[in-house]
Design a protein around this motif. Structure first.
Motif, PDB file in Angstrom:
ATOM      1  N   GLY A  68      -8.171  -6.665   4.813  1.00  0.00           N
ATOM      2  CA  GLY A  68      -6.980  -6.304   5.565  1.00  0.00           C
ATOM      3  C   GLY A  68      -7.100  -4.935   6.199  1.00  0.00           C
ATOM      4  N   ALA A  69      -6.094  -4.576   6.959  1.00  0.00           N
ATOM      5  CA  ALA A  69      -6.108  -3.309   7.695  1.00  0.00           C
ATOM      6  C   ALA A  69      -6.115  -2.099   6.764  1.00  0.00           C
ATOM      7  CB  ALA A  69      -4.900  -3.251   8.627  1.00  0.00           C
ATOM      8  N   PHE A  70      -5.542  -2.239   5.568  1.00  0.00           N
ATOM      9  CA  PHE A  70      -5.465  -1.115   4.637  1.00  0.00           C
ATOM     10  C   PHE A  70      -6.391  -1.279   3.443  1.00  0.00           C
ATOM     11  CE2 PHE A  70      -1.380  -1.613   6.771  1.00  0.00           C
ATOM     12  CZ  PHE A  70      -1.288  -0.385   7.407  1.00  0.00           C
ATOM     13  N   ALA A  71      -7.422  -2.107   3.579  1.00  0.00           N
ATOM     14  CA  ALA A  71      -8.348  -2.355   2.474  1.00  0.00           C
ATOM     15  C   ALA A  71      -9.106  -1.102   2.063  1.00  0.00           C
ATOM     16  CB  ALA A  71      -9.336  -3.465   2.847  1.00  0.00           C
ATOM     17  N   ALA A  72      -9.474  -0.277   3.024  1.00  0.00           N
ATOM     18  CA  ALA A  72     -10.206   0.960   2.700  1.00  0.00           C
ATOM     19  C   ALA A  72      -9.317   1.913   1.930  1.00  0.00           C
ATOM     20  CB  ALA A  72     -10.716   1.614   3.976  1.00  0.00           C
TER      21      ALA A  72
ATOM     22  N   TYR B 291      -3.178  -5.529  -3.646  1.00  0.00           N
ATOM     23  CA  TYR B 291      -3.401  -5.580  -2.197  1.00  0.00           C
ATOM     24  C   TYR B 291      -4.809  -6.095  -1.907  1.00  0.00           C
ATOM     25  CZ  TYR B 291      -4.080  -4.374   2.655  1.00  0.00           C
ATOM     26  OH  TYR B 291      -4.362  -4.450   3.995  1.00  0.00           O
ATOM     27  N   LEU B 292      -5.814  -5.565  -2.609  1.00  0.00           N
ATOM     28  CA  LEU B 292      -7.187  -5.995  -2.366  1.00  0.00           C
ATOM     29  C   LEU B 292      -7.384  -7.477  -2.702  1.00  0.00           C
ATOM     30  CD1 LEU B 292      -9.174  -2.897  -3.672  1.00  0.00           C
ATOM     31  CD2 LEU B 292      -8.875  -3.637  -1.306  1.00  0.00           C
ATOM     32  N   ASP B 293      -6.688  -7.970  -3.718  1.00  0.00           N
ATOM     33  CA  ASP B 293      -6.812  -9.386  -4.090  1.00  0.00           C
ATOM     34  C   ASP B 293      -6.160 -10.303  -3.051  1.00  0.00           C
ATOM     35  OD1 ASP B 293      -8.128  -8.600  -6.389  1.00  0.00           O
ATOM     36  OD2 ASP B 293      -6.346  -8.767  -7.674  1.00  0.00           O
TER      37      ASP B 293
ATOM     38  N   LEU C  89      -9.912   3.044  -1.974  1.00  0.00           N
ATOM     39  CA  LEU C  89      -9.917   4.460  -2.355  1.00  0.00           C
ATOM     40  C   LEU C  89      -8.868   4.734  -3.421  1.00  0.00           C
ATOM     41  CD1 LEU C  89     -11.075   7.280  -1.785  1.00  0.00           C
ATOM     42  CD2 LEU C  89      -9.283   7.558  -0.063  1.00  0.00           C
ATOM     43  N   GLY C  90      -7.715   4.109  -3.319  1.00  0.00           N
ATOM     44  CA  GLY C  90      -6.671   4.283  -4.328  1.00  0.00           C
ATOM     45  C   GLY C  90      -7.091   3.738  -5.676  1.00  0.00           C
ATOM     46  N   VAL C  91      -7.781   2.608  -5.698  1.00  0.00           N
ATOM     47  CA  VAL C  91      -8.286   2.046  -6.964  1.00  0.00           C
ATOM     48  C   VAL C  91      -9.307   2.994  -7.557  1.00  0.00           C
ATOM     49  CG1 VAL C  91      -9.668   0.172  -7.974  1.00  0.00           C
ATOM     50  CG2 VAL C  91      -7.808  -0.368  -6.406  1.00  0.00           C
ATOM     51  N   ALA C  92     -10.205   3.522  -6.732  1.00  0.00           N
ATOM     52  CA  ALA C  92     -11.255   4.419  -7.222  1.00  0.00           C
ATOM     53  C   ALA C  92     -10.662   5.726  -7.722  1.00  0.00           C
ATOM     54  CB  ALA C  92     -12.261   4.692  -6.114  1.00  0.00           C
ATOM     55  N   ALA C  93      -9.638   6.243  -7.058  1.00  0.00           N
ATOM     56  CA  ALA C  93      -9.054   7.533  -7.442  1.00  0.00           C
ATOM     57  C   ALA C  93      -8.138   7.416  -8.643  1.00  0.00           C
ATOM     58  CB  ALA C  93      -8.278   8.122  -6.265  1.00  0.00           C
TER      59      ALA C  93
ATOM     60  N   VAL D 221       0.840  -1.202   0.000  1.00  0.00           N
ATOM     61  CA  VAL D 221       0.000   0.000   0.000  1.00  0.00           C
ATOM     62  C   VAL D 221       0.878   1.256   0.000  1.00  0.00           C
ATOM     63  CG1 VAL D 221      -1.662   1.330   1.361  1.00  0.00           C
ATOM     64  CG2 VAL D 221      -2.004  -1.106   1.013  1.00  0.00           C
ATOM     65  N   LEU D 222       1.956   1.257   0.787  1.00  0.00           N
ATOM     66  CA  LEU D 222       2.851   2.426   0.789  1.00  0.00           C
ATOM     67  C   LEU D 222       3.512   2.625  -0.573  1.00  0.00           C
ATOM     68  CD1 LEU D 222       4.538   2.058   4.299  1.00  0.00           C
ATOM     69  CD2 LEU D 222       2.896   3.813   3.574  1.00  0.00           C
TER      70      LEU D 222
END
Length: 188
Positions: free
Chosen positions: A175-179, A168-170, A183-187, A146-147
């Motif tokens: 996970g802790a950083f799923a949100a 990461y989502l797959d 948001l990164g996928v959407a943006a 994610v970083l």
């Protein structure tokens, strides 16, 4: 049976042996103190049954299966060895898994500490993604992914950032950083 007069003559300083009726029959009684009496040399064992205690069920099962164990010593030994080997392998697996998690955390921490503010965003993203690849499946590996994706996003490499967020989502569903990844996928 023992005659009462001859028994009374055989007294010692600490013990006295006397004959008395034991449940209606004459027997030899052994007195070692005023509180302890033992009915010995009784002709009928059922008359002195209060001396014998009934065996409890655990001891009964132990004696019942001990003969089976003696007959099957080889199979029992093989079974014990198999259980020990499985226990060692399972404990090694869990130890190795926790050790990998610790190593991943140390690698990510080292990267975060050594990160200078003037470093190239592409190099920093590649370093994060390398930690994520080396320690995939760990929480620190997911955080590094994610970083790295966030660093790619901030440097304007949106398709690459979107691909890393999606990885990461797959790999870390819920996970802790799923949100943040969603948001990164959407943006992107």
């Amino acid at each position: 049976l023992v005659e009462p007069a001859s028994v009374l003559k055989a007294q010692t300083a600490r013990r006295a042996v006397r004959t008395r009726p034991c449940r209606g029959k004459w027997a030899v009684l052994l007195f070692s103190s005023a509180r302890f009496q033992a009915c010995v040399l009784e002709l009928e064992r059922k008359n002195c049954s209060f001396i014998m205690q009934a065996q409890d069920t655990v001891a009964t099962y132990f004696f019942k299966y001990w003969s089976w164990v003696e007959d099957n010593v080889k199979q029992v030994a093989v079974g014990i060895v198999i259980v020990i080997v499985v226990a060692v392998l399972v404990s090694y697996y869990f130890w190795r898994q926790s050790q990998t998690e610790v190593d991943a955390g140390q690698a990510l921490t080292q990267l975060l500490v050594s990160n200078s503010r003037n470093s190239d965003a592409g190099q920093l993203a590649n370093a994060y993604l390398k930690v994520a690849a080396d320690y995939s499946g760990t929480q620190s590996g997911g955080r590094a992914r994610v970083l790295g994706a966030m660093t790619l996003f901030e440097s304007g490499k949106y398709p690459e950032a979107q691909a890393q967020f999606q990885k990461y989502l797959d790999n870390y569903q819920g996970g802790a950083f799923a949100a943040s990844a969603a948001l990164g996928v959407a943006a992107s």
